[in-house]
Design a protein around this motif. Structure first.
Motif, PDB file in Angstrom:
ATOM      1  N   THR A  14      13.409   1.767  -0.439  1.00 57.47           N
ATOM      2  CA  THR A  14      13.024   0.548   0.276  1.00 57.47           C
ATOM      3  C   THR A  14      14.251  -0.186   0.783  1.00 57.47           C
ATOM      4  O   THR A  14      14.298  -0.596   1.942  1.00 57.47           O
ATOM      5  CB  THR A  14      12.187  -0.369  -0.633  1.00 57.47           C
ATOM      6  N   ASN A  63       2.319  -8.870   8.471  1.00 60.00           N
ATOM      7  CA  ASN A  63       2.278  -8.851   7.018  1.00 60.00           C
ATOM      8  C   ASN A  63       0.961  -9.477   6.569  1.00 60.00           C
ATOM      9  O   ASN A  63       0.530 -10.509   7.100  1.00 60.00           O
ATOM     10  CB  ASN A  63       3.466  -9.625   6.439  1.00 60.00           C
ATOM     11  N   ARG A  64       0.310  -8.851   5.600  1.00 52.91           N
ATOM     12  CA  ARG A  64      -1.015  -9.323   5.179  1.00 52.91           C
ATOM     13  C   ARG A  64      -0.982 -10.680   4.492  1.00 52.91           C
ATOM     14  O   ARG A  64      -2.025 -11.302   4.330  1.00 52.91           O
ATOM     15  CB  ARG A  64      -1.694  -8.279   4.306  1.00 52.91           C
ATOM     16  N   PHE A 135      -2.248  -1.041   6.506  1.00 51.19           N
ATOM     17  CA  PHE A 135      -1.309   0.021   6.162  1.00 51.19           C
ATOM     18  C   PHE A 135      -0.223  -0.603   5.305  1.00 51.19           C
ATOM     19  O   PHE A 135       0.549  -1.435   5.789  1.00 51.19           O
ATOM     20  CB  PHE A 135      -0.707   0.674   7.400  1.00 51.19           C
ATOM     21  N   GLY A 136      -0.160  -0.236   4.048  1.00 48.09           N
ATOM     22  CA  GLY A 136       0.838  -0.789   3.143  1.00 48.09           C
ATOM     23  C   GLY A 136       0.740  -2.297   3.093  1.00 48.09           C
ATOM     24  O   GLY A 136      -0.340  -2.863   2.918  1.00 48.09           O
ATOM     25  N   SER A 137       1.855  -2.966   3.311  1.00 44.40           N
ATOM     26  CA  SER A 137       1.911  -4.425   3.225  1.00 44.40           C
ATOM     27  C   SER A 137       1.446  -5.113   4.506  1.00 44.40           C
ATOM     28  O   SER A 137       1.391  -6.346   4.553  1.00 44.40           O
ATOM     29  CB  SER A 137       3.338  -4.868   2.913  1.00 44.40           C
ATOM     30  N   HIS A 138       1.107  -4.362   5.538  1.00 43.83           N
ATOM     31  CA  HIS A 138       0.802  -4.940   6.843  1.00 43.83           C
ATOM     32  C   HIS A 138      -0.596  -4.569   7.345  1.00 43.83           C
ATOM     33  O   HIS A 138      -1.203  -3.606   6.887  1.00 43.83           O
ATOM     34  CB  HIS A 138       1.836  -4.481   7.870  1.00 43.83           C
TER      35      HIS A 138
END
Length: 171
Positions: A14, A63-64, A135-138
């Motif tokens: 990361t 970003n969520r 998708f992932g954090s977004h």
């Protein structure tokens, strides 16, 4: 020639990815929409790209946890406002302001569908949400272009290695 090595842990992957992306110059935009209570919401974004000319479409990744996401999901519309280099200080103030105070400065107007558009942006692209997928954090959102506005009298604002820069065209 340098040697590429695989990271030892996911945390290292990361951080390495983050550092690699810092070297990727991106145009700076403010993506805006309207919250369910009618107030404008927006964030500074570099995770924006054109997707297709046929149909005209854009792709954004929000970003969520961002304050903008509920507004885009509710209204089904958003604007992408491409900033010129003269907007650097305004952009920094926008990015660091309280969510409710971000639209106090800047020359904002509502388009005919009620989407906030920055009048002095280098370009503004208004989109209707066509598809949204986590998708992932977004949340990755595909938007169909419904309107564009642009001007040709300024350099673009670029973000590179954690700093703002001015675009420069070569002859």
């Amino acid at each position: 020639m340098s040697t590429l090595t695989a990271p030892a842990t996911a945390g290292m992957a990361t951080e390495g990815f983050r550092q690699a992306l810092r070297r990727f110059a991106s145009g700076v935009t403010v993506v805006a929409s309207v919250a369910p209570d009618g107030t404008p919401r927006g964030i500074v974004m570099t995770a924006v790209m054109s997707l297709s000319f046929d149909p005209p479409s854009m792709l954004i990744a929000i970003n969520r946890t961002a304050s903008l996401l509920p507004a885009v999901e509710h209204s089904g519309r958003f604007s992408i406002n491409v900033l010129g280099s003269e907007s650097r200080d305004w952009c920094q103030a926008f990015a660091t302001s309280d969510v409710a105070a971000r639209f106090a400065a800047g020359d904002w107007a509502l388009d005919d569908a009620g989407v906030p558009v920055l009048r002095d942006a280098l370009a503004s692209i208004v989109c209707d949400v066509d598809q949204a997928e986590p998708f992932g954090s977004h949340m990755v959102i595909r938007g169909l272009v419904r309107a564009t506005h642009f001007r040709q009298d300024a350099d673009g604002l670029i973000y590179l290695d954690g700093r703002y820069a001015r675009s420069h065209t070569f002859d």
